[in-house]
Structures are given as C-alpha cells and as structure tokens.
Design an enzyme around this catalytic site. Structure first.
Site, short mmCIF file in Angstrom:
data_model
loop_
_atom_site.label_atom_id
_atom_site.label_comp_id
_atom_site.label_asym_id
_atom_site.label_seq_id
_atom_site.Cartn_x
_atom_site.Cartn_y
_atom_site.Cartn_z
N GLY B 312 0.82 -1.20 0.00
CA GLY B 312 0.00 0.00 0.00
C GLY B 312 0.85 1.25 0.00
CB SER B 313 -0.20 4.75 0.58
OG SER B 313 -1.43 4.47 0.00
CB THR B 314 4.18 2.57 3.59
OG1 THR B 314 3.98 1.25 3.11
CG2 THR B 314 3.33 2.80 4.80
CB VAL B 315 5.91 1.55 -1.56
CG1 VAL B 315 6.12 0.27 -0.82
CG2 VAL B 315 4.64 1.53 -2.35
CE LYS B 316 0.06 6.36 -3.20
NZ LYS B 316 -1.18 6.58 -2.46
#
Lengths: 247, 720
Positions: B312-316
């Site tokens: 999910g978004s943590t890798v953004k």
C-alpha cells in the site's frame, strides 16, 4: 574550798530537763507533721481534687473524641493517680485508626491524650456503610469515624490482594492528588488483572493500572490543564499516557 | 630288552608331545604378546574398553542478552521426579529407600505436580508388577521447578527422588519471541536445538561442544588408584547480545497486547529500529507465543521479515524519492487528481476517495493526500517505468535485506505489464516485507545512505568474557542523494502536519514526526480482485522522529482490525506508533523538539476565608483564580470544603456554604464532592449507584434544614 568548786547536780537538772523536753518536743513535732501530711494526702486522695476533671484529646480529625476516650477507659471522676500513662497509651493504640499516641498527666486534674491518626487512603462500601482503608491496606471494620478526608471510594474490589496492592500505590500519592479522585473501580480483564478505572471529581475518566498508578497519576493536573474544559475525555495512563476525547 | 626299549620310546614320545604342546602355547603367547590381537580384536583396546568409563560433560548453551546485558534466555535447572519401587534396595538400610505406600505417596504428590493421584498410583503399581527398579511420571513429573522439588522433598516420601535436567528458560515469556525463537530437544539425541529465530540461526555458536571425562575402574566400578584420566572440558556455548532493548520491547509487547485485545486483528506486526544504525530495538508480531510454553504456538512466522505483502501507500515515499532523485520532479506542478487512465486497455487508477480526487493539486499535495494518481503519473509520465524499476533495485526491493535472522522471505516485484508497473508505484501487485521498507527508508533519514538492519550486537565467549565478534552498522548502498533525502523529510513531515495530510493521528506530544500512512487492500483468496469492507485492509504506518535528526524508525501494520463504527483503521496503528515512539524517545533521553502548550499547572494555596463576608471571600478567591460555588444567600461564610493552606488545583470544586444555605444543583457532581457537600450542610446522605449525580431529592433552591435527608442517585459515565 574543794566543796565550793563542786557544782551541785541539782543546779544542773533544770537545764538538763529543759534539753530533754526540747528534744521530745521536736520529735513529737516531726511525728505530728508526718501524721498531718499523711492525713492531708489521704484527704487529697479522697477528695474530688484528685479526680480527673478533664480529658484533653488532641490530634484527632476523623475519630470522634468520645471514641478515643472510650478506648482509653478513662472516666471523669476516677482518680488521676490511678492512671498509668503508658497503660492508657497501650489501650488507645488498640484503635485501628490510630498510629501513635502520647498520654500525659497534667496536674491538677487533666489527662492529655495526643494521637496521630493513620492515613486513610480510601473508603470501601460494606452494606450501606463505608469503611476506611488505611495506607497499610487494612479495611477497618466496626469503627465509627467521620468521613471528612476527601479520599476516593473503592468499588468492586472483590479480591483483597489487589486492594492491598492498590493501597501500597496509594500510599505514595500525596493528599492533594488523592482528593481529586472520586471513585476507583477495579475492572480486571483476562489479560490485565491490574486494570482500574478512576472517576475524577472534575468529571474525567482515567484508565490506569494498579501497578504504576502512583508514578503516573501525579501528572494528572498538568494533563487536564491542557484540555478544553467542555470536552469529555478519557485519560489513559496504562501504557503510555494519552488523552482520548469523547464525542 | 624289548620292554625297556619300548619304554624309552614311550618316554621320548611323551616328551616330544609335551615339547610341541609347550612350543605351540608359548608360540601363541609370544604371538599375542607381539601382535596384541586375538581374533582380530585388539587386546589393548578391549582392555581399556573394559576398564575405562566415560562421562559426558555437557556444554552449557550460550545465553541471550539484550543490548544492555539484561538476560533474555538462559538455562534453568529443572527436576525430574522418579520413584524407586524395588524393595531390595532397602534391605540393609535402617529407613526404607523405596516407595512403601503407593496410595499415600500418590495422594501427597498429586497436588504439587498437578496430576491425578490415581494415575500416579497406577504407574507405581504397574512398575511393581513388572518388577521394575524405578518409574518416572511422564510429562507432569518433568521440568519441575526448584520450589516444587523442595516442596516434595519436605514431604520426606521414601523412594521419591530427583534427577536434575536443564531447561531453556525465557525470562520475559512472550517477548520478542519471533526474534529470540525457542529450542526443542532433538528427537534422536535429546539435545537442545534452536527451532526458529536467533536460537536457530546461531544454534552452532550457542550450543558449544560437549566435553567428556574418561577414567579407569575395576570390576566393582571403583576408580583405579593410578587411573589415567583424560578430561576434555566442554566448550560452553557463546553468549549472544542482541540489539533488542528490553525496555522498549516490553513497552511494545504491552501496547501490542492491548491493541490485540481491543481490536482483535487478524495479524499485526511492529518493528522499532534505531534509524541511525539499523539496529532493531524491538520487534513484535501478533499472534505471538510464549517460548516457555511452546504448546500454544499459533504463528511461527516472523511476519515482519517473512511475510511479504502488497504494502500500500507507504511505498509512495520511494516512488517520490525516485522521481526527485532522477530529476523528474516539480513539487509545485499541478495535475488533475481523481482518476487516471493511461490507455483504454488498462484499467483506470483511482484515488482513495472513490476516485473523486481533490481537483487540480500539486504533486507535493498529492503526496500528503496519498494520491494514487500522482504516483502513477510520476512513474508513467515523469520518470518513466524503467527509471522507477532501477530505483526499486537501488532500494534493494528485489533482494532480501540480509538481516541476521533465519527464514527471511523477500517480496517480489511484479513488473511485466503496464498495469503492474503502475500499481507498483502505489504499493499494489508487487510485494515487500516491512523490514525491506524499513531498510530502504534508512536512506531517507541518513542523507541517502542505506543501512542493513541487524539484531545481533556481539558474540561473547561465555568462559572468558571476551568479545569474539562485534557487529557494526553497515552501509549497503546509496540509492538517493543527500538533497533528495532532505526534500523527502519535508514531504514526510507534511503528511503529519500539512493541510489534508493523512498522518494527523500520528502526531506526538513532544516530538515532531515524519512518516507515511498506508492502507493496503488484501487480495481476495476466493476469486480474483481485492476484499471489500472497511475492515478488510492492512493498515500501516512507517514513521520516524524527531524530524530534524530522526533517531527511531517504526513500522506498524495491522491487518483486518475489528472496528467500531466510530473508529478508523488507523486508530490501532497510531495507538501503537505514538505510545512506542514517544516513550522510546523519552527513554533514550532524546531532547523533545516540540513545545507542549503547558506542561505544568500552578497549584494554589487556599486562603483563609473563615468567618469572612461572602462578597469579600469571593473576591479573595477570584483573585487566586478560584470560582467558588456559593451555597445559599447568607451574608457570612459558614464553611468551605477546603482548609486554609490546603494545596488545590484550578479544576477543583470549591464550595462556599453561607449561613443561610439552600440546596445547589448537584447534577454531574462526583460522589466524593457530594459527600463533602452533605457533611458541610450537615445533612444525611443516602446514595445509590456509582459515578456522577443524576438525581437529587432536595430540589435546587430549597432551604436546608438541619438533619435533613438528601437522597442522591449516581450514574456511571459513558466510557466509549
């Protein structure tokens, strides 16, 4: 001439007589004094002057004076010399709410009792009555006392072990924090037997743990100082300290 | 003389016979003497085998410590119960040495070892029937504590004896269980073997080498006087010092258990790392286990390193870092958020608010709002998919982190089709583990230098106390430039503090935070696509603090928590993060970098107002900042609930009773306050319930008569 030198014994007798009489008088006088002193003592001891007129009680706040007097077994009218302060002190210290006691005769007619009460850290309900819990963790039963100390009510402590443990913590909490708490509810869960919920006088709820209540509750005033007054909130003091606001 | 001749013949025959026998025998002797062998058996060996006896000197397994030398795992003596039942042993003894009374013995033993007395008795009787010398009592009779052993000894039961065993004991129970691991006796050799975690990875080092002692003895098993002893001392296992900090780990375990109880998620894991060194300070998963009771084992996997998921978004944060570092980023550029379709063959990308988006926003805002469209555009239009792929490799998402724990399973980058490339940009499709993300994030907080995470600090020889090996922080790459890292810190700070930032819940009281939230969809195992429903996500957060010089990095992920209608998925995540971060920083004595509004309150000393006029008293109190509640409309103060010189806080109720008291409205007063009022007014209080007042029998404004009865009903407050 020889005869002239001799003083007749007859001449000396009056002097001797007098000396003898004087001596006798003195003895008599001392005996008489002794006698009268003894009489005086007896009279004093028999008279109301040697009776206890007042029993002075100092240092008590929640324990009614009459109760301390009752424990001392002293009675107004009994002889002050029949009172042994140490014995009386021993009798008074039987009172479960008394920590220290000092008894003194104050002549002529007063017995002075100075007590130091035990610190009460909470009340627990028993039937319709509240019983005080001392900082040693003992619940004091069958004692009339005045509920003037502003300390919390303990609720639901069905296991005395945890109550004792809590008392140990409470001992460390200063009075000015203690009086902010209205009720302490024991709410054990399967995982946390130490869980407690505090109802504070100002309407906030505190979730805490018996284990480290003393070290954490001291920050309570500064935590609520940061809160909006109208905002209802639960203050968590179990793991970490934080505020959960309620809608 | 034929008779004589024959006689001579006879004699010489016998002589020859004896001579040959003699020769054969001496020959054999000489042969044996020389060769030392009979029937291919070496006599020397055989003799020493007969004579020598060997005893194993077991090596003690190495201990495991935390970074400050607190014991985490060690060996504790335990006791195994056995009963001698052969009456022959007592023949020459004044007291019986075997079990005389099986029934009584069983009844006395039963409560201590928690076993059915009938079962104990039947074991003894069975043994007697089979003429056994001694019997043991299975599992319940093993691993007894010293206390149990002493209790049993105190009973003075004849024939009951103990053997000493050693048990691996984990001092804190359920505590970093997946890191430390546990041991189990090998089925064949009965030797302890590490099964998972450090116990497994460093099994050889911990185990050491058994020694032995050899000596010679006679037929009766007595040691010979001039015995040739051979002693090989055991080489005890080495001790291992972890980077785990006991304090922080306990804190984490407590918080995790609390969240586990409250939200009951499918799975959870959290890692606390020293952001400057890569040392793992604490790591915990749920479900977990207590290594002292392995029967309850629910979850073997150290999810933090062994279970890759679509993050999910943590890798953004890595998508943005790649765009910035490759020079393809302008934070002030606007783009239309909401929905993005590269071409008609590819399913469109939606932003997380059902594709509504926020109109035209900048890429910087896109980051703090966690826009999938922004991420996709950065990869597709700005830097290109190949550049992004290169950065994924530079951040080591294509390989294990190399953390010194067994069973690390790295994620997989799915990067074949355009839609896979797009989805990787915002954390779908491709998988990573929490530890991989943390490793990559060390580059952001260390000026572009990426550190390898590790859990073993040093290995120490337990016999000499010498350090054999010490592990130091290791830079394993430099995926981004220093300037990129600095820009990323600003962006990550906006997530927490900026307008519309998704990380507002992660603010701390005393420290500034940087970080990125994540809400990952969970692939549907029945049929394709993703699971639906607001609980069916993995909620996560990767954050560091304090902002200017991050010391601690924490990753928390919570899968499928049970949420009440008022709660959101980030509640359990932020609860763990905030508690652990704030307290760990404070514990590490990191200077707070954030002002709190007011950290202390001024207590007030209560003035003496006894006997004063009400108006005057009120004035005095108000000067001190106290707003008294005035009871009645008399002129004079008859009493207050505070004593002169008492320390009070501004929030406390101060009640001023006048000489003409009337009943105040006591709605919402606490029980303690009501009791005080009652004693001030001299009325008798009859109460019911707990909590705060909801009903009063004397109405507001009614004058108070002495010895009146006041009935008050209390009600518990809502706590949800």
């Amino acid at each position: 001439m020889e005869e002239e030198k001799i003083v007749s014994i007859e001449d000396r007798i009056p002097k001797l007589k007098e000396a003898r009489r004087k001596k006798a008088n003195r003895t008599l006088l001392s005996y008489l004094t002794l006698f009268f002193v003894l009489i005086a003592i007896i009279v004093y001891l028999q008279s109301p002057f040697s009776d206890i007129k007042t029993i002075e009680v100092k240092g008590n706040a929640m324990i009614p004076e009459a109760q301390i007097v009752e424990y001392s077994r002293l009675e107004a009218g009994s002889n002050i010399w029949r009172v042994y302060p140490k014995d009386v002190a021993k009798k008074i210290s039987q009172h479960p709410l008394i920590k220290n006691v000092h008894v003194e005769r104050k002549l002529p007619q007063t017995i002075s009792i100075e007590v130091e009460e035990r610190r009460v850290i909470g009340y627990v309900k028993s039937g319709q009555q509240y019983l005080p819990i001392t900082e040693e963790g003992t619940i004091v039963k069958n004692i009339e006392f005045e509920m003037l100390n502003h300390v919390p009510f303990f609720v639901n402590f069905s296991d005395e072990e945890y109550l004792t443990r809590l008392a140990e913590e409470m001992k460390e909490i200063p009075d000015y924090i203690l009086k902010l708490i209205s009720e302490i509810h024991w709410k054990p869960t399967d995982k946390n037997k130490y869980k407690i919920v505090l109802y504070m006088n100002d309407g906030y709820i505190v979730n805490a743990s018996i284990r480290d209540l003393a070290s954490k509750i001291n920050s309570y005033p500064s935590i609520i100082a940061q809160l909006d007054e109208k905002q209802k909130a639960i203050i968590h003091m179990d793991v970490g300290v934080y505020v959960e606001t309620l809608k | 003389m034929p008779k004589k001749r024959s006689m001579n013949k006879m004699v010489s025959f016998i002589m020859v016979l004896f001579l040959s026998i003699f020769l054969v025998i001496t020959g054999r002797f000489i042969y044996i003497q020389a060769s030392g062998e009979v029937d291919d058996v070496s006599l020397r060996d055989w003799a020493s085998e007969l004579r020598e006896t060997e005893m194993v000197l077991p090596a003690e397994r190495g201990k495991i410590y935390d970074e400050n030398g607190n014991l985490l795992a060690y060996n504790r003596p335990t006791y195994r119960l056995y009963a001698i039942i052969d009456p022959e042993i007592s023949t020459n003894s004044p007291t019986p040495l075997h079990v005389v009374d099986p029934k009584g013995t069983a009844e006395k033993l039963a409560p201590i070892i928690d076993m059915d007395p009938k079962e104990i008795e039947s074991i003894i009787r069975e043994g007697q029937k089979n003429e056994r010398f001694q019997v043991e009592f299975g599992k319940k009779g093993k691993n007894l504590s010293k206390q149990q052993m002493e209790e049993i000894k105190a009973l003075n039961l004849p024939g009951i004896n103990f053997m000493e065993d050693s048990l691996r004991y984990y001092a804190n129970g359920m505590f970093a269980s997946h890191i430390i691991g546990f041991t189990r006796p090998d089925e064949e050799t009965d030797e302890l073997r590490g099964v998972i975690g450090i116990e497994n990875k460093y099994d050889k080092i911990l185990k050491g080498e058994d020694g032995y002692i050899k000596y010679e003895r006679d037929y009766y098993n007595h040691k010979l006087l001039k015995s040739n002893d051979i002693i090989k001392p055991p080489k005890n296992g080495d001790d291992i010092y972890l980077t785990i900090n006991q304090k922080i780990q306990i804190l984490l375990e407590d918080v995790m258990s609390e969240v586990d109880e409250k939200y009951n998620p499918e799975r959870m894991s959290a890692i606390v790392m020293n952001a400057k060194t890569g040392e793992i300070l604490a790591l915990s998963n749920r479900p977990s286990f207590n290594p002292n009771r392995i029967m309850e084992l629910e979850n073997w996997y150290n999810d933090a390193i062994s279970t890759p998921v679509e993050p999910g978004s943590t890798v953004k944060m890595f998508t943005w870092a790649a765009a910035i570092d490759s020079g393809n980023y302008n934070g002030n550029e606007l783009f239309p958020s909401g929905k993005y379709q590269v071409n008609p063959q590819i399913e469109p990308i939606h932003d997380h608010n059902e594709g509504k988006g926020w109109g035209r926003i900048t890429y910087d805002e896109g980051f703090r709002r966690s826009s999938n469209v922004a991420a996709s555009r950065l990869v597709w239009e700005k830097m290109g998919t190949e550049t992004f792929y290169e950065y994924l490799q530079r951040f080591h998402f294509d390989q294990p982190t190399g953390i010194d724990l067994p069973n690390e399973t790295p994620g997989q980058i799915l990067y074949n089709w355009p839609s896979e490339k797009l989805r990787t940009a915002f954390g779908q499709g491709s998988t990573v583990t929490p530890i991989q993300q943390m490793k990559a994030a060390t580059a952001i907080v260390n000026e572009g230098k990426m550190l390898k995470p590790f859990v073993v600090k040093k290995i120490v020889d337990s016999d000499t106390g010498e350090t054999i090996k010490e592990y130091k922080p290791e830079v394993v790459g430099e995926p981004i430039k220093k300037e990129t890292a600095e820009k990323m810190i600003e962006l990550l700070h906006d997530v927490i503090e900026g307008e519309g930032g998704t990380g507002k819940k992660f603010r701390l009281e005393h420290y500034s935070v940087i970080g990125k939230t994540g809400t990952a969809q969970i692939p549907n195992e029945q049929g394709g696509g993703y699971m639906r429903g607001r609980e069916n996500y993995i909620f996560s957060f990767l954050g560091m603090a304090p902002k200017e010089d991050p010391q601690i990095m924490i990753h928390v992920s919570v899968k499928q928590p049970k949420l009440k209608p008022t709660e959101t998925g980030s509640d359990p995540v932020s609860y763990i993060f905030r508690n652990v971060m704030e307290n760990s920083l404070r514990y590490m004595e990191i200077e707070p970098d954030q002002e709190t509004e007011k950290s202390s309150v001024d207590a007030i000393t209560f003035p003496n107002i006894e006997g004063k006029r009400v108006t005057e008293a009120k004035k005095i109190l108000e000067k001190e900042g106290i707003k008294p509640i005035i009871v009645g409309n008399g002129q004079k103060v008859a009493g207050t609930n505070k004593k002169p010189d008492e320390i009070i806080f501004p929030n406390e109720k101060v009640v001023l009773v006048t000489d003409k008291p009337v009943m105040p409205n006591i709605k919402n007063w606490s029980k303690a306050d009501v009791y005080q009022l009652a004693s001030l007014l001299g009325v008798e209080l009859i109460e019911s319930g707990n909590g705060y007042a909801v009903k009063q029998s004397i109405k507001e404004g009614e004058p108070i008569k002495k010895d009146a009865i006041l009935k008050v009903t209390f009600k518990a407050p809502k706590t949800e």
